[in-house]
Design a protein around this motif. Structure first.
Motif, PDB file in Angstrom:
ATOM      1  N   VAL B 206      32.548   7.140 -12.412  1.00  0.00           N
ATOM      2  CA  VAL B 206      32.619   8.566 -12.067  1.00  0.00           C
ATOM      3  C   VAL B 206      32.541   9.408 -13.347  1.00  0.00           C
ATOM      4  N   ALA B 207      33.276   8.993 -14.384  1.00  0.00           N
ATOM      5  CA  ALA B 207      33.276   9.748 -15.645  1.00  0.00           C
ATOM      6  C   ALA B 207      31.871   9.826 -16.223  1.00  0.00           C
ATOM      7  N   ALA B 208      31.154   8.683 -16.191  1.00  0.00           N
ATOM      8  CA  ALA B 208      29.785   8.670 -16.722  1.00  0.00           C
ATOM      9  C   ALA B 208      28.877   9.540 -15.851  1.00  0.00           C
ATOM     10  N   ALA B 209      29.067   9.465 -14.525  1.00  0.00           N
ATOM     11  CA  ALA B 209      28.180  10.188 -13.605  1.00  0.00           C
ATOM     12  C   ALA B 209      28.319  11.698 -13.757  1.00  0.00           C
ATOM     13  N   VAL B 210      29.553  12.186 -13.891  1.00  0.00           N
ATOM     14  CA  VAL B 210      29.758  13.642 -13.974  1.00  0.00           C
ATOM     15  C   VAL B 210      29.754  14.121 -15.422  1.00  0.00           C
ATOM     16  N   GLN B 211      29.444  13.192 -16.350  1.00  0.00           N
ATOM     17  CA  GLN B 211      29.419  13.517 -17.786  1.00  0.00           C
ATOM     18  C   GLN B 211      30.711  14.196 -18.211  1.00  0.00           C
ATOM     19  N   ALA B 212      31.822  13.531 -17.915  1.00  0.00           N
ATOM     20  CA  ALA B 212      33.133  14.065 -18.270  1.00  0.00           C
ATOM     21  C   ALA B 212      33.274  14.177 -19.778  1.00  0.00           C
ATOM     22  N   GLU B 213      34.129  15.104 -20.231  1.00  0.00           N
ATOM     23  CA  GLU B 213      34.400  15.193 -21.678  1.00  0.00           C
ATOM     24  C   GLU B 213      35.357  14.082 -22.092  1.00  0.00           C
ATOM     25  N   LEU B 214      36.160  13.586 -21.099  1.00  0.00           N
ATOM     26  CA  LEU B 214      37.153  12.551 -21.400  1.00  0.00           C
ATOM     27  C   LEU B 214      37.448  11.763 -20.126  1.00  0.00           C
ATOM     28  N   TYR B 215      37.628  10.471 -20.297  1.00  0.00           N
ATOM     29  CA  TYR B 215      38.070   9.635 -19.188  1.00  0.00           C
ATOM     30  C   TYR B 215      39.500   9.215 -19.494  1.00  0.00           C
ATOM     31  N   GLU B 216      40.447   9.783 -18.708  1.00  0.00           N
ATOM     32  CA  GLU B 216      41.855   9.448 -18.943  1.00  0.00           C
ATOM     33  C   GLU B 216      42.268   8.294 -18.041  1.00  0.00           C
ATOM     34  N   ASN B 217      42.916   7.333 -18.621  1.00  0.00           N
ATOM     35  CA  ASN B 217      43.343   6.183 -17.854  1.00  0.00           C
ATOM     36  C   ASN B 217      44.869   6.121 -17.910  1.00  0.00           C
ATOM     37  N   PHE B 218      45.504   6.599 -16.819  1.00  0.00           N
ATOM     38  CA  PHE B 218      46.974   6.659 -16.799  1.00  0.00           C
ATOM     39  C   PHE B 218      47.558   5.336 -16.307  1.00  0.00           C
ATOM     40  N   THR B 219      48.475   4.819 -17.106  1.00  0.00           N
ATOM     41  CA  THR B 219      49.098   3.551 -16.754  1.00  0.00           C
ATOM     42  C   THR B 219      50.591   3.670 -17.041  1.00  0.00           C
ATOM     43  N   ASP B 220      51.282   2.575 -17.349  1.00  0.00           N
ATOM     44  CA  ASP B 220      52.729   2.674 -17.539  1.00  0.00           C
ATOM     45  C   ASP B 220      53.176   2.318 -18.952  1.00  0.00           C
ATOM     46  N   VAL B 221      52.228   2.418 -19.901  1.00  0.00           N
ATOM     47  CA  VAL B 221      52.605   2.214 -21.307  1.00  0.00           C
ATOM     48  C   VAL B 221      52.163   3.435 -22.101  1.00  0.00           C
ATOM     49  N   ASP B 222      52.902   3.753 -23.170  1.00  0.00           N
ATOM     50  CA  ASP B 222      52.583   4.921 -23.979  1.00  0.00           C
ATOM     51  C   ASP B 222      51.239   4.775 -24.684  1.00  0.00           C
ATOM     52  N   SER B 223      50.930   3.533 -25.087  1.00  0.00           N
ATOM     53  CA  SER B 223      49.688   3.323 -25.821  1.00  0.00           C
ATOM     54  C   SER B 223      49.437   1.824 -25.944  1.00  0.00           C
ATOM     55  N   VAL B 224      48.330   1.520 -26.526  1.00  0.00           N
ATOM     56  CA  VAL B 224      47.982   0.119 -26.767  1.00  0.00           C
ATOM     57  C   VAL B 224      48.667  -0.305 -28.065  1.00  0.00           C
ATOM     58  N   PHE B 225      49.295  -1.456 -28.039  1.00  0.00           N
ATOM     59  CA  PHE B 225      49.933  -1.971 -29.248  1.00  0.00           C
ATOM     60  C   PHE B 225      48.906  -2.701 -30.106  1.00  0.00           C
ATOM     61  N   CYS B 226      49.173  -2.769 -31.407  1.00  0.00           N
ATOM     62  CA  CYS B 226      48.214  -3.446 -32.273  1.00  0.00           C
ATOM     63  C   CYS B 226      48.426  -4.959 -32.296  1.00  0.00           C
ATOM     64  N   ALA B 227      49.438  -5.441 -31.606  1.00  0.00           N
ATOM     65  CA  ALA B 227      49.603  -6.889 -31.429  1.00  0.00           C
ATOM     66  C   ALA B 227      50.464  -7.098 -30.189  1.00  0.00           C
ATOM     67  N   ASN B 228      50.435  -8.279 -29.662  1.00  0.00           N
ATOM     68  CA  ASN B 228      51.155  -8.587 -28.429  1.00  0.00           C
ATOM     69  C   ASN B 228      52.669  -8.417 -28.611  1.00  0.00           C
ATOM     70  N   PRO B 229      53.292  -7.458 -27.888  1.00  0.00           N
ATOM     71  CA  PRO B 229      54.728  -7.202 -28.086  1.00  0.00           C
ATOM     72  C   PRO B 229      55.613  -8.354 -27.600  1.00  0.00           C
ATOM     73  N   ARG B 230      55.033  -9.290 -26.857  1.00  0.00           N
ATOM     74  CA  ARG B 230      55.845 -10.441 -26.462  1.00  0.00           C
ATOM     75  C   ARG B 230      55.975 -11.456 -27.600  1.00  0.00           C
ATOM     76  N   VAL B 231      55.138 -11.304 -28.620  1.00  0.00           N
ATOM     77  CA  VAL B 231      55.201 -12.226 -29.761  1.00  0.00           C
ATOM     78  C   VAL B 231      55.700 -11.500 -31.011  1.00  0.00           C
ATOM     79  N   VAL B 232      55.154 -10.299 -31.222  1.00  0.00           N
ATOM     80  CA  VAL B 232      55.532  -9.529 -32.408  1.00  0.00           C
ATOM     81  C   VAL B 232      56.583  -8.498 -31.998  1.00  0.00           C
ATOM     82  N   SER B 234      58.334  -5.146 -31.703  1.00  0.00           N
ATOM     83  CA  SER B 234      57.981  -3.723 -31.821  1.00  0.00           C
ATOM     84  C   SER B 234      56.719  -3.468 -32.634  1.00  0.00           C
ATOM     85  N   PRO B 235      55.601  -3.924 -32.145  1.00  0.00           N
ATOM     86  CA  PRO B 235      54.368  -3.692 -32.908  1.00  0.00           C
ATOM     87  C   PRO B 235      53.997  -2.215 -32.937  1.00  0.00           C
ATOM     88  N   ALA B 236      53.221  -1.817 -33.928  1.00  0.00           N
ATOM     89  CA  ALA B 236      52.783  -0.423 -34.054  1.00  0.00           C
ATOM     90  C   ALA B 236      51.864  -0.054 -32.890  1.00  0.00           C
TER      91      ALA B 236
END
Lengths: 454, 454
Positions: B206-232, B234-236
């Motif tokens: 849909v985002a590509a079709a309507v040429q959106a300025e941004l595709y927001e993907n709402f989930t339940d985490v603040d952001s993507v971690f730079c490493a797996n938080p189950r191993v590292v 409190s990763p950045a």
């Protein structure tokens, strides 16, 4: 029982051939002597093989044949005189050469091969005559009589399996066998020469056929160096090296031993010793199937340039079964062999020798990859060098890759490619050509001359 | 204009849907809302999609259908009540479900797909009703009406090019469009669902079709971690990452975003923002085509296990044009895709996901490589992990490979494979499974939490 092969400089003149006789005499197990044609006596000198090529060309164009023929005969004459032999052997050689120049010229390649091969053949006759004359009973053996059969044209010459059976009967000789290197005969009796380094190949075949305990390869260096002495100052000498290590090193810059030549002895598990005719007491470098681990994880470091990289990228490439295979097929259809194929998820690089490329081929390959594989980005990059760090068991050496990469980073150079993970004996780095020498020196000092930190 | 997709936990109950409304209301450019089916409200909860699979199975075996149907309707009823909506929408949903259970069952896959897809479809109806009820004029759009056309069986469902043209007309709506994720229709009007992560795919289309300025993907985490938080520990958090980096990370252990879902926005150059429905003021992680270089050469480190290595060696292998291609062909004929092919001169390794192998396949592959390629040694090794260090421009970062290899060597682990040289954004290490976690932690601390040496 040993097979001892003597290279061109080891049989270049009477003085050298006397050294050969002394070496053979010193060890009664040296029963098989394989010889090259007389090589250069000094830097500006011509090898007998080069004189023979001139003779062959003269014969093909029917001009100056006699002059060119005498140039060759004179080299043998000088050697025979120096060895105190009478005229007989020189007459044999002259007659033999004259016959060869009159052979059928319809196949130019075979005609030239036949004349070139006389260099080794006649030298073997001369040396066996000399050995006998000084009380070392010796017998010249012709590869046709001995049954060193090779395959037919157009494939390049390789010994057929039955050659080994035929040659194995030479074990029964009571005399020293003097065998010419470099050539064999097809089943129809046509002489064919091996590739460059061909006398090494003959020696290796004979050693495998007679199941020698050792294949000695006499040349003009004391041993193999662990890095190129033209780049690294006084590199260490290698005492013992495995076939696999030797092969990986021969990839880039180590030209002491033609790697195809190792094949017959490799298969038979016969050790090889590279020794110096001019310093036979030096232990030399031994090539073996297995060796004991020593203090150093690295046996040698080689470097070679003239590599190009084909880079291909496409989003979701790794989901496409067959992408890599199709890419390699395009290269195969362009008759290009490749060295490594490092890959990411959406990209793959193919590293190849640049001499296989032409601007037209590059355009054709890029077009095909774009159109047939629907890649998004395809381009070539040139002027790369491969540096290979070689050592048996290094794949189990924790931290070795780290030490090598850290040494390279000290030079300030960028690492374009790292390939580790298949070979158990080598770790390859792709770097820009301009950084090759300084990286080789830094790696050498990391692994062979560790600096003591105060 | 933005397309905002809300995942299962973001629309799991009335409370969450109120957050969604607040988020959409806060930014008038949020004109397109793509929704998943209601997800889990707590750990032991069942997703509506799972309830729908139970319903489909019940309908196929004509048992407990009414009970399973009410389980689904009750979830929507509870949501509707919590949002202050009257019974009307629940009657619509119940009627819709009842119709679906009575559809033709001759193709079980399509029958189940049709019931599963009702989860997103009915949630979109409910949410658009709610938006309108609180003064946010909204319109439910059915993918069939909107023209989200997909290809026919047996290929897995993918949007056809005309779907983008059809969907582009949605730009003209004055109301907020609420669009169900996860499915489209063939040209014959048959409903087909996308792969897992399918609502992400719909949002991206849909985002590509309507040429959106941004595709927001709402989930339940603040952001993507730079490493797996189950191993590292409190990763950045990653603020900005390129498509290429995201894709390389998604290879191993980064499951935030289904990588195929990125394709439509990647091709259109539309940035993506991963945000938290429960903390919408957090900046989230932005996925962009290009980003400014920052202080850190590494953006993230991922690790995944379940890899096997096929090792093949043959003396003089690198002289054989076509060897590698033939090897890959054998694997292709066994329907095996591979990850990397590190090679030495006389050996090549093929790294692949172990789940593709069976003992019978392994025996068959080994036999073929021995007999067809005349290899000397062929064997499989298992239990490997791949660790991928990812960062835009890292291929030009002198010393980065050295730092990574040195960090790994500090763990005492051996590096089985290094692959660098194609991807401009990643450096891959193959290690034994047992060393994976400690290596990931050590690499994290090397690149993200440098220790100050006193």
């Amino acid at each position: 029982m040993k097979v001892s092969k003597f290279g061109g400089t080891s049989v270049a003149n009477a003085e050298q051939i006397k050294k050969v006789a002394a070496i053979v005499k010193a060890d009664p197990t040296r029963k098989f002597v394989v010889v090259s044609a007389p090589g250069k006596r000094f830097d500006a000198d011509k090898k007998v093989t080069d004189l023979l090529i001139e003779l062959a060309n003269a014969a093909l164009h029917t001009e100056n044949v006699e002059e060119k023929l005498q140039n060759v005969v004179n080299r043998y004459r000088e050697i025979a005189e120096g060895l105190g032999l009478d005229q007989t052997i020189c007459d044999v050689i002259e007659k033999d050469l004259r016959t060869r120049t009159l052979e059928n010229k319809s196949n130019v390649e075979l005609f030239v091969d036949n004349i070139k091969a006389s260099g080794e053949d006649n030298n073997a006759k001369l040396i066996s005559t000399y050995f006998t004359s000084i009380g070392m009973p010796a017998q010249y053996v012709n590869p046709k009589t001995a049954g060193l059969v090779v395959n037919d044209l157009p494939e390049r010459a390789q010994a057929l399996p039955e050659a080994y059976d035929n040659l194995s009967t030479l074990r029964n000789s009571s005399e020293i066998i003097v065998f010419p290197g470099f050539f064999g005969y097809t089943k129809d009796g046509v002489l064919r020469t091996f590739e460059r380094g061909g006398s090494d190949i003959t020696g290796s075949i004979v050693a495998a056929a007679v199941q020698a305990e050792l294949y000695e390869n006499f040349t003009d260096v004391d041993s193999v160096f662990c890095a190129n002495p033209r780049v690294v100052n006084s590199p260490a000498e290698i005492e013992e090296i495995t076939y696999r290590e030797m092969r990986e090193l021969s990839y880039a810059g180590f030209s002491v031993f033609h790697d195809e030549a190792l094949m017959p002895v490799y298969k038979s598990g016969i050790p090889v010793c590279i020794k110096n005719t001019n310093n036979p007491s030096a232990p030399g470098t031994k090539i073996v199937a297995e060796r004991k681990a020593n203090r150093r994880p690295v046996t040698g470091i080689s470097a070679d340039n003239g590599f190009s990289i084909l880079y291909v990228s496409k989003y979701l490439m790794n989901r496409e079964i067959g992408f890599g295979r199709k890419l390699l097929q395009i290269l195969e259809e362009e008759h290009i062999s490749y060295e490594h194929t490092p890959s990411g998820l959406d990209d793959i690089s193919v590293i190849m020798r640049s001499h296989q490329l032409t601007p037209e081929k590059e355009v054709r390959i890029i077009d095909r990859v774009l159109n047939e594989l629907h890649a998004e980005d395809v381009h070539f990059r040139h002027e790369f060098s491969m540096i290979v760090v070689v050592g048996e068991g290094m794949n189990n050496s924790t931290g070795l890759a780290a030490r090598a990469a850290t040494a390279i980073s000290r030079t300030g150079a960028n690492i374009e490619m790292i390939n580790q993970g298949s070979s158990e004996v080598s770790l390859a780095f792709g770097v820009h050509r301009s950084n090759e020498d300084k990286i080789l020196r830094e790696l050498y000092s990391e692994f062979f001359a560790p600096v003591t930190v105060g």
